[in-house]
Scaffold this active site. Sequence first.
Site, mmCIF file in Angstrom:
data_model
loop_
_atom_site.group_PDB
_atom_site.id
_atom_site.type_symbol
_atom_site.label_atom_id
_atom_site.label_comp_id
_atom_site.label_asym_id
_atom_site.label_seq_id
_atom_site.Cartn_x
_atom_site.Cartn_y
_atom_site.Cartn_z
ATOM 1 C CD GLU A 98 -2.893 -1.367 0.417
ATOM 2 O OE1 GLU A 98 -3.079 -0.447 -0.302
ATOM 3 O OE2 GLU A 98 -3.768 -2.243 0.679
ATOM 4 C CD GLU A 129 -3.225 2.915 -2.454
ATOM 5 O OE1 GLU A 129 -3.316 1.748 -1.779
ATOM 6 O OE2 GLU A 129 -3.960 2.564 -3.534
ATOM 7 C CG HIS A 132 -6.113 1.054 1.161
ATOM 8 N ND1 HIS A 132 -5.900 0.763 -0.146
ATOM 9 C CD2 HIS A 132 -7.657 1.288 1.534
ATOM 10 C CE1 HIS A 132 -7.216 1.122 -0.864
ATOM 11 N NE2 HIS A 132 -8.294 1.545 0.208
ATOM 12 C CE1 TYR A 138 -8.838 -0.816 15.147
ATOM 13 C CE2 TYR A 138 -9.828 -1.705 13.156
ATOM 14 C CZ TYR A 138 -9.877 -1.224 14.582
ATOM 15 O OH TYR A 138 -11.189 -1.410 15.118
ATOM 16 C CD GLU A 201 -3.559 0.415 -7.225
ATOM 17 O OE1 GLU A 201 -3.354 1.214 -8.070
ATOM 18 O OE2 GLU A 201 -3.976 0.976 -6.017
ATOM 19 C CD GLU A 235 -6.109 -1.159 -3.807
ATOM 20 O OE1 GLU A 235 -5.798 -0.430 -4.724
ATOM 21 O OE2 GLU A 235 -5.646 -0.856 -2.614
ATOM 22 C CG HIS A 238 -7.080 2.812 -6.335
ATOM 23 N ND1 HIS A 238 -6.353 2.449 -4.950
ATOM 24 C CD2 HIS A 238 -7.662 3.916 -5.714
ATOM 25 C CE1 HIS A 238 -6.919 3.077 -4.061
ATOM 26 N NE2 HIS A 238 -7.727 4.010 -4.380
HETATM 27 MN MN MN Z 1 -4.704 1.282 -4.503
HETATM 28 FE FE FE Z 2 -4.585 0.235 -1.731
#
Ligand code: MN
Ligand code: FE
Length: 361
Positions: A98, A129, A132, A138, A201, A235, A238
Amino acid sequence: MQKTYQIGDKKFTLDQTKAEAVFAAKKVILGRETMTFNLLPLKYQWAYELYRTMKANHWEPEDIPMGKDIEQWNDANLLSDVERWIIMMGVGYFSAAEGIVGDNIQHVIRELVTAPELKLVLGRHAHEENIHADSLLYMISSLGINPHECEAMFEDVETIRKKNEFVTKTSHALRRDLDLTKLENKQLLAKNMFVFGQCMEGTQFYGLFGMILSLYRQNKFPGIGQMFRYTLRDESNHIELLRALLMDLVDENPEIWTPEFKEELRDQMRTAVDLEKEFISDCLPVNSLGLRAEDFLQYIDYIADRRLEGVGLPGLSDGVSNPLPWLAEMMDIKKEQNFFEGRVTEYQKSSALSAVDDDEL
Ligand code: MN
Ligand code: FE
């Protein structure tokens, strides 16, 4: 053509021809350099629309409860070794990946592209990103995975190292001040867009998406699975962004698109697929309940061909069918509420031009 505004004793004359010249100078690359970020008039309508869609999908990791995941992770009898290993490979690979994508979007593509509406949507991409990367932090901290172990995975798991090296090597030569009047440099940028969007991706993320969401379908790791569903939805935007950008770049610079260059892109995809298949074999060294390695391997062939088709290139493995048809449905989470908390994760409440009730969010 000119238009004059008379306000009191002051006169302002606006030149329509100049405004039209500015519009005409909007280009994917080598356009007018401007400090004014003049989004209007929009030339790349798709980019602004995509920005709006991406913004409407906004989510934050801490909206998703991890209680059940933690319970499962800490129960020695609930999970098999392979199921735990898939999660380790997931957090190990994506923690690095990421960041690599975000860095390339921000410091390579967004730097070289000139039209403001393209920079706008690329800025949103880079921010996603960050979200992500934060979601992985987390997950890692919720499960209590040692962060040093996660770091070590980028270096010690050979198939992760090779996937990362494959993409970063298309990025190094492209930092600031690249002379984009040269054909070879235009092709380097086009290749970078293809490798990041369609190979990485678009294809190399899908082995783990498939495996982690297969576990999610068996009610294993509901929190992690939910985050991966949101990530998958992001994604897909993206991939579309980098696809449309590449197509417009080629449209404006048709000399890029030679038969040799097209073959070079197909070769890149071939390499990406090989690396992803080795990686899948490391994630799933033995079959697990409901997860067969051969399905994920076939899925990679299937999805790689969809990505090639998307940019008008012939596929690599003719007519292979989709062994995981449910995966596409996993993206369909519009309007869905987070069922644990009832919090609406769709932020699209009002249009940009009438946004006054923000405090309701
Ligand atoms: Mn991405
Ligand atoms: Fe991502």
